[in-house]
Write a protein that holds these residues in place. Structure first.
Motif, short mmCIF file in Angstrom:
data_model
loop_
_atom_site.label_atom_id
_atom_site.label_comp_id
_atom_site.label_asym_id
_atom_site.label_seq_id
_atom_site.Cartn_x
_atom_site.Cartn_y
_atom_site.Cartn_z
N UNK A 163 -96.46 20.43 -56.94
CA UNK A 163 -97.77 20.86 -57.39
C UNK A 163 -98.02 20.24 -58.76
N UNK A 164 -99.12 19.53 -58.89
CA UNK A 164 -99.46 18.88 -60.15
C UNK A 164 -100.69 19.57 -60.72
N UNK A 196 -105.89 23.49 -63.67
CA UNK A 196 -105.33 24.75 -64.16
C UNK A 196 -106.35 25.55 -64.96
N UNK A 197 -107.29 24.88 -65.63
CA UNK A 197 -108.27 25.63 -66.43
C UNK A 197 -109.32 26.31 -65.57
N UNK A 198 -109.43 25.91 -64.31
CA UNK A 198 -110.37 26.56 -63.40
C UNK A 198 -109.78 27.80 -62.73
N UNK A 199 -108.45 27.93 -62.79
CA UNK A 199 -107.79 29.00 -62.05
C UNK A 199 -107.75 30.25 -62.93
N UNK A 200 -108.87 30.95 -62.96
CA UNK A 200 -108.97 32.19 -63.73
C UNK A 200 -108.24 33.31 -63.00
N UNK A 201 -108.24 34.49 -63.61
CA UNK A 201 -107.42 35.60 -63.12
C UNK A 201 -107.74 35.97 -61.68
N UNK A 202 -109.01 35.82 -61.27
CA UNK A 202 -109.40 36.23 -59.91
C UNK A 202 -109.67 35.03 -59.00
N UNK A 203 -109.26 33.86 -59.43
CA UNK A 203 -109.47 32.67 -58.61
C UNK A 203 -108.62 32.77 -57.34
N UNK A 204 -109.16 32.37 -56.18
CA UNK A 204 -108.39 32.51 -54.92
C UNK A 204 -107.13 31.66 -54.87
N UNK A 205 -107.03 30.63 -55.73
CA UNK A 205 -105.81 29.82 -55.72
C UNK A 205 -104.65 30.53 -56.41
N UNK A 206 -104.96 31.52 -57.23
CA UNK A 206 -103.91 32.16 -58.04
C UNK A 206 -102.78 32.78 -57.19
N UNK A 207 -103.11 33.55 -56.12
CA UNK A 207 -102.00 34.07 -55.29
C UNK A 207 -101.16 32.98 -54.66
N UNK A 208 -101.78 31.86 -54.29
CA UNK A 208 -101.03 30.74 -53.73
C UNK A 208 -100.04 30.20 -54.75
N UNK A 209 -100.49 30.02 -55.99
CA UNK A 209 -99.61 29.51 -57.04
C UNK A 209 -98.47 30.50 -57.31
N UNK A 210 -98.81 31.79 -57.30
CA UNK A 210 -97.77 32.81 -57.52
C UNK A 210 -96.73 32.77 -56.41
N UNK A 211 -97.18 32.55 -55.18
CA UNK A 211 -96.25 32.51 -54.05
C UNK A 211 -95.31 31.32 -54.16
N UNK A 212 -95.84 30.17 -54.58
CA UNK A 212 -94.99 28.98 -54.68
C UNK A 212 -93.97 29.11 -55.81
N UNK A 213 -94.22 30.01 -56.76
CA UNK A 213 -93.26 30.21 -57.84
C UNK A 213 -91.90 30.65 -57.29
N UNK A 214 -91.89 31.41 -56.19
CA UNK A 214 -90.62 31.92 -55.66
C UNK A 214 -90.01 30.98 -54.61
N UNK A 215 -90.67 29.84 -54.38
CA UNK A 215 -90.11 28.86 -53.43
C UNK A 215 -89.31 27.84 -54.22
N UNK A 216 -88.02 27.82 -53.98
CA UNK A 216 -87.16 26.88 -54.71
C UNK A 216 -87.43 25.44 -54.30
N UNK A 217 -88.11 25.24 -53.18
CA UNK A 217 -88.33 23.90 -52.67
C UNK A 217 -89.56 23.22 -53.29
N UNK A 218 -90.33 23.92 -54.10
CA UNK A 218 -91.56 23.38 -54.67
C UNK A 218 -91.37 23.12 -56.16
N UNK A 219 -91.64 21.89 -56.59
CA UNK A 219 -91.57 21.55 -58.01
C UNK A 219 -92.96 21.65 -58.63
N UNK A 220 -93.02 22.13 -59.85
CA UNK A 220 -94.30 22.23 -60.57
C UNK A 220 -94.31 21.19 -61.70
N UNK A 221 -95.41 20.46 -61.79
CA UNK A 221 -95.60 19.48 -62.86
C UNK A 221 -96.90 19.84 -63.57
N UNK A 222 -96.82 20.18 -64.85
CA UNK A 222 -97.99 20.56 -65.64
C UNK A 222 -98.29 19.46 -66.65
N UNK A 223 -99.50 18.93 -66.60
CA UNK A 223 -99.90 17.89 -67.54
C UNK A 223 -100.57 18.51 -68.75
#
Length: 1013
Positions: free
Chosen positions: A43-44, A195-222
């Motif tokens: 995830x970038x 990332x600046x569009x993903x506010x507290x109630x943005x629908x992508x937020x639960x998806x990002x939270x779910x991927x946090x617990x997946x060891x197979x997904x790397x996060x890259x933040x620019x």
């Protein structure tokens, strides 16, 4: 200087992202190097304009040089909703251009289903109005994963999905499924988002939270550029070294945002240095406003058409001579504001920020006018856009044009398209929009709408979809189902409440009952309750009405609920009526579900063979008909019933088939349930390593809390049996969190209580363990829960036996034993495995009173001989050996050797320690050699020194450090050091646990005996 230097909008020098690019190329290398494939997921993220696209372009160039196949799909923003699966459709379309033969081979046999994502594969199915199926989307997801695995089996494939902050919910769900389940193939899957569009109630937020617990997904933040990186970027854009003052000004104004640096450099190069507004919107609009009138007009039209607009559609909407349109487009492309699309068929803004700024600058009347032109042109010539986008875009254009009479039918047609693609979240949004438009549409327009055209949930609601007009209640029913299937349960729950009130106002009890059943499912899924109040209300609503599909559905749901939560005599009758009503109205799926519940209830009532035969018959029928929802249910439940009656090996065979089927249909929740059940049966059969693997996989793939909770429960039981008391305690807490407090089912609450007792005993908290059993016993055990009750009773009885002689446990023992006996007497042991547990419980109760004999334990051992329970039988044999020692040492030694072998094979450390200590104290060998030399029992087993043995005796007697010091004539500080060493050597966490271990393993004849003076 700016006027004398040729400028570029994009720096030819790749600036500042070496670390991030290294992560991406590293993932590419891992995927390419593995022989069988090692899929990589990334995830970038970064704010708009920070350089995500440029980073991906560099990776694409690197991948292409290495021979990888690169496919890119971008999320499309159209009004308030995206096109269902748009980025996947675009990416697969690119794959078809690059590898047409390979794609056709990978999709062979499943073209019709995969055409929901890529229409070019063949005609899409038009749906079945006779039923709806919860698992259709999961099936599509599984086929997509298999397609990607096959395509990437022999070559590296890079799949890039851009701008997933705009992704429709179905795209997010599919991407999440891919991240969780992809295990083979040389695939690198990358998704980018703002990332600046993903506010507290943005629908992508639960998806990002779910991927946090997946060891197979790397996060890259620019992050933004530093001043030095801005300096290098400007040097690349200008083709010369920039002045320090210019760097300072651009850095201050852009704040290090790469896109703003480009825009400012371009504007300043054109001489517009003074008077430039600091607002982002003005920075983006300056260059647009410098275009000709025709070019500005085209930019405004393009901004409302979507992320990309086809050339033919743009020509028809613009109403310009083609030569003038081309000149306007050339000017906008030359100014680097617009770009030709990748397929060369249309145009888009170079950066979405610029499109948003132009769109936001439109006047309200101007926006509706442009959308109306788009709608009229597309309606007149649908061939101007691709078929898979046509309906959704037309609905969006008419809606934003503000023409309700046109918008409502278009939105409803788009909702059907979304449903046929299994894009249920988009279907829900469109239906909500239809409900918003409903009152603004003339009656004659609504009268021409039919449920048959726009809905498929209604045959179960008792209406005639072919003759009656579409009603507002119909929209609400369809939206309810779409919300439940898309996991938008909160929104669906609100709709069901409103729908039930409206049905009551219209005196439509069948519709009201239907909504009440849906509310029950949603309330339970959300953890707001167990759903019974809603089912009871539904039963009242249909009481006295003639048989119908709704009536049968209500009865089937009620019987299923009572089987899980409160089984009783009337549950069997309810299931029988559900079967009868479903047959009368020809609702076969409801009938099959009710028959399956009936089979379970027959087993619980003691009619094992007939009940299992009925369940197997239903299983065979649902597999033959290919009904995914019921396939998952029967293969999760039938094995638990087989396990309950001691047929563990049969249960494993059913589950092996069930895992293949649920995996085939993409039923992750059902597969997770089956894996949890499989772990339980493997535990029973003594295949503990396989049990661990099954439970861990169930925990990893389960999307819902309850199957994850059940898998966690199996891990806790395994950890406890292997001696990891603290780990079992943590897992037990996690399991309780997964199940939640509002739906206490016996099949989860009773095993959790048994583990809680085991944890408390292991930690030396005897009274806590007693309180746990007392709590459960006072609540009562519903009929049909014997399989969970007997292990609980055995844990409670063993507690009292092991705590015998522990001073702190003497008080209350008689009362606890009476409660265990009374509870055990209420259960009928009717199958061999229950008989074995009943005899074990009886022997433990006698041991707690020092009245057990070898005959008692021999009876329990004989009962377990007919059941495949290696761990339980080994534990019983240790007790039998202990009882035999005074009269038959050879037989005792044989039993201990068998128990020790089982304990070693399973990794059951507490049982192994107990067996070793008993053998040592009796001077018996656990091998076929000579007896062991007489030694002090605890020392050799745990490495305790003689002084530590003395201290442990006093700890077991309940003495404090000061009392120990006084007894042994040492200082309290020295006593404390000895206690700490003992706890470490025994691998226990506290004094209570050490004392409990000493008593359980019979380290000393009596806690108060042989205490040094």
């Amino acid at each position: 200087m700016l006027h004398s230097v040729e400028t570029r909008s994009v720096s030819p020098v790749f600036v500042g992202r070496a670390g991030e690019l290294s992560v991406l190329t590293g993932a590419l290398g891992l995927a390419s190097a593995a022989r069988a494939g090692a899929p990589q997921a990334l995830l970038v993220g970064g704010e708009a304009g920070v350089g995500k696209t440029r980073l991906i372009e560099e990776l694409i160039a690197e991948a292409s040089r290495g021979g990888a196949v690169v496919i890119v799909g971008g999320c499309v923003e159209i009004g308030a909703e995206g096109l269902p699966f748009a980025p996947f459709s675009t990416a697969l379309r690119a794959l078809e251009r690059l590898l047409p033969g390979e794609l056709a081979a990978a999709a062979e046999g499943h073209e019709e289903e995969l055409a929901r994502l890529l229409p070019e594969l063949g005609p899409r199915p038009r749906g079945d109005h006779s039923r709806y199926d919860e698992q259709d989307m999961a099936r599509l997801f599984e086929l997509t994963v298999r397609l990607l695995e096959r395509i990437s089996a022999e070559r590296t494939v890079v799949l890039v999905l851009e701008d997933i902050h705009w992704a429709d919910a179905s795209t997010r769900h599919l991407l999440s499924y891919i991240f969780r389940t992809l295990r083979r193939g040389r695939l690198v899957a990358i998704a980018t988002y703002r990332s600046d569009d993903v506010h507290r109630r943005h629908p992508l937020r639960p998806f990002l939270a779910e991927t946090e617990r997946l060891r197979t997904v790397q996060r890259v933040e620019l992050t933004r550029f530093t001043r030095g990186e801005v300096h290098r970027q400007l040097a690349g854009i200008l083709g010369a070294e920039p002045e320090a003052a210019l760097v300072d000004r651009v850095f201050d104004r852009s704040d290090g945002n790469a896109f703003f640096v480009e825009e400012l450099a371009r504007i300043m190069a054109e001489g517009n240095v003074c008077g430039l507004s600091d607002s982002l919107r003005d920075i983006l609009l300056v260059r647009v406003e410098a275009l000709s009138e025709d070019a500005q007009r085209i930019a405004r039209i393009l901004a409302e058409g979507g992320s990309t607009v086809e050339y033919g559609l743009l020509l028809a909407v613009a109403r310009l001579p083609e030569d003038d349109l081309i000149e306007a487009l050339r000017a906008a492309v030359g100014a680097n504001i617009l770009l030709a699309s990748a397929d060369g068929d249309g145009y888009r803004f170079r950066h979405s920020l610029a499109r948003e700024a132009v769109s936001d600058d439109l006047l309200p009347g101007e926006r509706s006018r442009i959308n109306r032109r788009y709608a009229e042109v597309l309606e007149a010539d649908p061939s101007l856009v691709r078929e898979d986008e046509r309906t959704t875009r037309l609905a969006s254009y008419w809606y934003h044009a503000g023409v309700p009479a046109k918008a409502l039918p278009a939105v409803l047609r788009a909702s059907v398209e979304a449903r046929l693609r299994h894009a249920y979240a988009e279907q829900l949004r469109l239906l909500e929009r239809a409900m918003e438009l409903w009152d603004a549409v003339p009656d004659e327009t609504r009268a021409g709408l039919r449920p048959l055209d726009y809905a498929e949930a209604y045959p179960a609601c008792g209406c005639d979809p072919g003759t009656t007009p579409l009603r507002f209640l119909d929209l609400m029913a369809e939206a309810t189902v779409a919300g439940r299937l898309s996991s938008e349960r909160e929104r669906a729950l609100k709709i069901t409440k409103r729908g039930q009130r409206l049905a009551a106002d219209e005196r439509d009890p069948l519709r009201a009952a239907w909504f009440s059943v849906e509310r029950s499912r949603l309330v339970s899924a959300l953890g707001r309750g167990d759903g019974w109040a809603e089912l009871a209300q539904a039963q009242e609503l249909v009481r006295g009405l003639p048989p119908s599909a709704v009536h049968a559905e209500v009865l089937a749901e009620a019987a299923g609920w009572r089987r899980l939560h409160a089984p009783g005599p009337d549950t069997l009758e309810t299931a029988e009526r559900a079967v009868e009503y479903a047959r009368m109205v020809g609702a076969e799926e409801i009938e099959l579900r009710a028959r399956f519940v009936l089979g379970v209830l027959m087993v619980d009532a003691g009619d094992h063979d007939a009940g299992l035969a009925e369940m197997r018959a239903v299983r065979d029928r649902v597999v033959a008909r290919g009904l995914p929802t019921l396939i998952g249910r029967v293969h999760a439940t039938l094995p638990t019933v087989l396990e309950a009656v001691g047929r563990s090996q049969e249960a494993v065979e059913v589950m092996t088939e069930g895992i293949d089927l649920t995996h085939h249909y993409g039923l992750l929740d059902s597969e997770a349930w089956i894996l949890g059940n499989l772990a339980e049966s493997y535990y029973t059969l003594g295949r503990w390593d396989e049990a661990l693997a099954a439970a861990e996989r169930g925990l990893r793939i389960g999307p819902s809390p309850k199957p994850r909770g059940f898998a966690t429960l199996q891990l806790a039981a395994l950890g406890l049996a292997r001696g990891d008391t603290e780990g079992a305690a943590r897992l037990l807490t996690a399991a309780r969190d997964h199940f939640g407090p509002n739906d206490p089912m016996p099949q989860s609450s009773l095993p959790m209580a048994a583990i809680a007792i085991g944890v408390a005993v292991g930690q030396g908290r005897v009274e806590s363990a007693r309180a746990e059993f007392r709590r459960v016993a006072e609540q009562g055990f519903p009929p049909g829960t014997q399989r969970y009750a007997w292990p609980l009773l055995r844990a409670a009885a063993a507690l009292e036996a092991d705590a015998r002689g522990l001073p702190s446990a003497d008080e209350g023992r008689a009362r606890a034993l009476d409660l265990i006996r009374k509870t055990a007497g209420s259960f009928a042991a009717t199958v061999p495995v229950w008989i074995a547990h009943e005899r074990w419980v009886r022997a433990e109760l006698l041991r707690a009173e020092s009245r057990d004999t070898a005959a008692d334990w021999a009876e329990a051992d004989e009962a377990f001989e007919g059941a495949v329970f290696p761990y339980e039988r080994a534990a019983v044999r240790v007790r039998l050996a202990q009882a035999l020692l005074p009269e038959d040492r050879d037989r005792a030694a044989e039993l201990l050797r068998c128990a020790a072998g089982t304990a070693r094979r399973l990794g059951a450390r507490p049982l192994a320690d107990e067996t070793a200590l008993l053998a040592q104290s009796a001077r018996l060998s656990l091998t076929d050699g000579a007896p062991t030399a007489p030694t002090a029992a605890p020392g050799p087993a745990f490495g305790l020194t003689p002084r530590e043995e003395d201290v442990l005796r006093l700890v077991a007697a309940g003495r404090s450090n000061r009392q120990i010091a006084q007894s042994l004539y040492i200082s309290p500080k020295t006593a404390s050091v000895h206690v700490s060493n003992i706890l470490a050597k025994l691998s226990v966490s506290g004094r209570g646990e050490a004392a409990a271990l000493a008593h359980r393993l019979r380290l000393f004849p009596s806690a108060d005996d042989q205490v040094p003076a």
